[in-house]
Design a protein around this motif. Structure first.
Motif, PDB file in Angstrom:
ATOM      1  N   ILE A 191       0.856  -1.189   0.000  1.00 59.62           N
ATOM      2  CA  ILE A 191       0.000   0.000   0.000  1.00 59.62           C
ATOM      3  C   ILE A 191       0.884   1.228   0.000  1.00 59.62           C
ATOM      4  O   ILE A 191       1.847   1.304   0.769  1.00 59.62           O
ATOM      5  N   ILE A 192       0.560   2.196  -0.853  1.00 62.69           N
ATOM      6  CA  ILE A 192       1.248   3.482  -0.802  1.00 62.69           C
ATOM      7  C   ILE A 192       0.210   4.570  -0.557  1.00 62.69           C
ATOM      8  O   ILE A 192      -0.902   4.524  -1.075  1.00 62.69           O
ATOM      9  N   GLY A 193       0.595   5.547   0.265  1.00 65.23           N
ATOM     10  CA  GLY A 193      -0.302   6.648   0.595  1.00 65.23           C
ATOM     11  C   GLY A 193      -0.053   7.846  -0.295  1.00 65.23           C
ATOM     12  O   GLY A 193       1.097   8.207  -0.575  1.00 65.23           O
ATOM     13  N   THR A 194      -1.125   8.482  -0.730  1.00 66.40           N
ATOM     14  CA  THR A 194      -0.998   9.647  -1.604  1.00 66.40           C
ATOM     15  C   THR A 194      -0.352  10.819  -0.864  1.00 66.40           C
ATOM     16  O   THR A 194      -0.409  10.908   0.370  1.00 66.40           O
ATOM     17  N   ASN A 195       0.223  11.726  -1.606  1.00 65.16           N
ATOM     18  CA  ASN A 195       0.881  12.913  -1.055  1.00 65.16           C
ATOM     19  C   ASN A 195      -0.165  14.006  -0.806  1.00 65.16           C
ATOM     20  O   ASN A 195      -0.191  15.043  -1.451  1.00 65.16           O
ATOM     21  N   THR A 196      -1.059  13.732   0.168  1.00 66.04           N
ATOM     22  CA  THR A 196      -2.216  14.610   0.400  1.00 66.04           C
ATOM     23  C   THR A 196      -2.476  14.840   1.882  1.00 66.04           C
ATOM     24  O   THR A 196      -3.604  15.153   2.266  1.00 66.04           O
ATOM     25  N   PHE A 197      -1.472  14.695   2.715  1.00 65.83           N
ATOM     26  CA  PHE A 197      -1.662  14.710   4.167  1.00 65.83           C
ATOM     27  C   PHE A 197      -2.485  15.909   4.651  1.00 65.83           C
ATOM     28  O   PHE A 197      -3.394  15.765   5.464  1.00 65.83           O
ATOM     29  N   GLY A 198      -2.182  17.098   4.171  1.00 70.30           N
ATOM     30  CA  GLY A 198      -2.888  18.299   4.636  1.00 70.30           C
ATOM     31  C   GLY A 198      -3.755  18.950   3.589  1.00 70.30           C
ATOM     32  O   GLY A 198      -4.074  20.142   3.691  1.00 70.30           O
ATOM     33  N   ALA A 199      -4.185  18.177   2.594  1.00 68.45           N
ATOM     34  CA  ALA A 199      -4.874  18.757   1.438  1.00 68.45           C
ATOM     35  C   ALA A 199      -6.367  18.958   1.685  1.00 68.45           C
ATOM     36  O   ALA A 199      -7.221  18.426   0.977  1.00 68.45           O
TER      37      ALA A 199
END
Length: 281
Positions: free
Chosen positions: A55-63
Motif C-alpha cells: 500500500i502506498i499513501g498519496t501525497n495529500t496529508f494536509g490537502a
C-alpha cells in the motif's frame, strides 16, 4: 477485504522527509509538489513500490480546503493529481490509499473549529479520493478522538472506501489531547474501520506498550508506522537506522500487527529491509 491472503501487509514510509531530500524547503507545502514537481513525488512512490510496499499513501496529508486557502488550488485538484501520480508509480503493483491528516486546528471547545466544519473538510477530501478511485483512505496522525470520529464518519457516510485509522501517541501512552489507545481502538472498531494503529512521534520500541494496550482492546488488525527515531538534520535524516528500526519492529508481529510501515525519517531502504524481515516470520 484487507489482504486476506497476506500474513503481513507492507505499507510505505515517509513522504515529507523524502521530498525534503528532493528539494522541498522547510515551510513549503509538500502537497503542492503534486502540481509543480510531479516527477519528484512519483519517484518517491516508485521507490517504495520497488522496495515492496503493498500500500502506498498519496501525497495529500494536509490537502483540505482550509489549509489550501490562498494557494489557488482546491482539494479536488490536489487529490486528483496525487492519485494519478501514485497510480502511475504503482502501475498495479500496490494499492493506493488516500492519505488524510488532521485539519491543523483544535476543535471546539478547546479551539475555534466546529466539528461540523471539520466533518465538511474531511467529506470533501473523501469524495475527491473516491472520485479518483483510490482503494482505501488512511486517516493518520490524529490526536483528538473527536476529530478522528468526524473523519471516519465523513468517509463512511459519503464513500464505500475502507478506512485505515491511526493516531499519534506520546511516551505517556495517551495522545496529546488525552485519548487512550483503548478508547480509540474501541471507538474506531465500532465505527467500522478496517484496521487501527499508531503512527509518527515515536520510534518503534517507544510505542510497543501502547500498541499492546490497543491490541488488547480490539479484534481489528493493527497498523504500526513509527518514526525513525529523532531528526538529526534539516533534510530528513533521523537517528535510528534501518537495521535497528527493523529489529525494534519485529516484536509487533506477536501482538497482532498486520500493516507494517514507517513514518517520518523512514526511506525505501527501511521498507525493503522491513519486508524481508517480516517475510521470514
Amino acid at each position: 477485504m484487507l489482504f486476506e491472503d497476506k500474513k503481513f501487509v507492507i505499507y510505505d514510509g515517509a513522504m515529507g522527509t523524502m521530498l525534503q531530500k528532493s528539494g522541498l524547503k522547510p515551510g513549503e507545502r509538500s502537497d503542492l509538489m503534486n502540481i509543480h514537481c510531479p516527477d519528484a513525488v512519483e519517484n518517491v512512490h516508485r521507490l517504495y513500490v520497488e522496495a515492496g510496499s503493498d500500500i502506498i499513501g498519496t501525497n495529500t496529508f494536509g490537502a483540505n480546503a482550509m489549509n489550501l486557502e490562498g494557494t489557488g488550488y482546491t482539494p479536488e485538484e490536489i487529490i486528483s493529481a496525487a492519485v494519478a501520480i501514485a497510480k502511475r508509480a504503482s502501475n498495479g503493483r500496490a494499492k493506493i490509499s488516500l492519505d488524510m491528516g488532521p485539519t491543523g486546528k483544535l476543535l471546539a471547545p478547546m479551539g475555534d473549529l466546529e466539528v461540523e466544519k471539520a466533518y465538511a473538510l474531511f467529506k470533501q477530501q473523501a469524495i475527491a479520493g473516491a472520485q479518483a478511485e483510490v482503494d482505501y483512505v488512511s486517516i493518520e496522525t490524529m490526536s483528538d478522538l473527536e476529530e478522528m470520529k468526524a473523519a471516519i464518519l465523513a468517509v463512511r457516510e459519503h464513500t464505500d472506501l475502507g478506512v485505515l485509522a491511526t493516531m499519534t501517541f506520546t511516551k505517556s501512552g495517551c495522545t496529546f489531547m488525552g485519548c487512550t489507545p483503548e478508547d480509540f481502538a474501541r471507538t474506531a472498531q465500532d465505527m467500522g474501520v478496517l484496521a487501527v494503529g499508531l503512527n509518527c512521534s515515536l520510534e518503534p520500541q517507544e510505542m510497543f506498550e501502547t500498541a499492546q494496550k490497543m491490541a488488547a482492546a480490539t479484534t481489528l488488525p493493527l497498523i504500526i508506522k513509527p518514526n525513525a527515531g529523532l531528526p538529526v538534520s534539516e533534510v530528513g535524516s533521523y537517528d535510528t537506522g534501518p537495521d535497528e528500526f527493523v529489529q525494534q519492529m519485529l516484536p509487533f508481529a506477536e501482538i497482532g500487527a498486520k500493516l507494517i510501515g514507517g513514518c517520518c525519517g523512514t526511506t525505501p531502504e527501511y521498507i525493503s529491509k522491513l519486508k524481508k524481515a517480516f517475510e521470514c516470520l
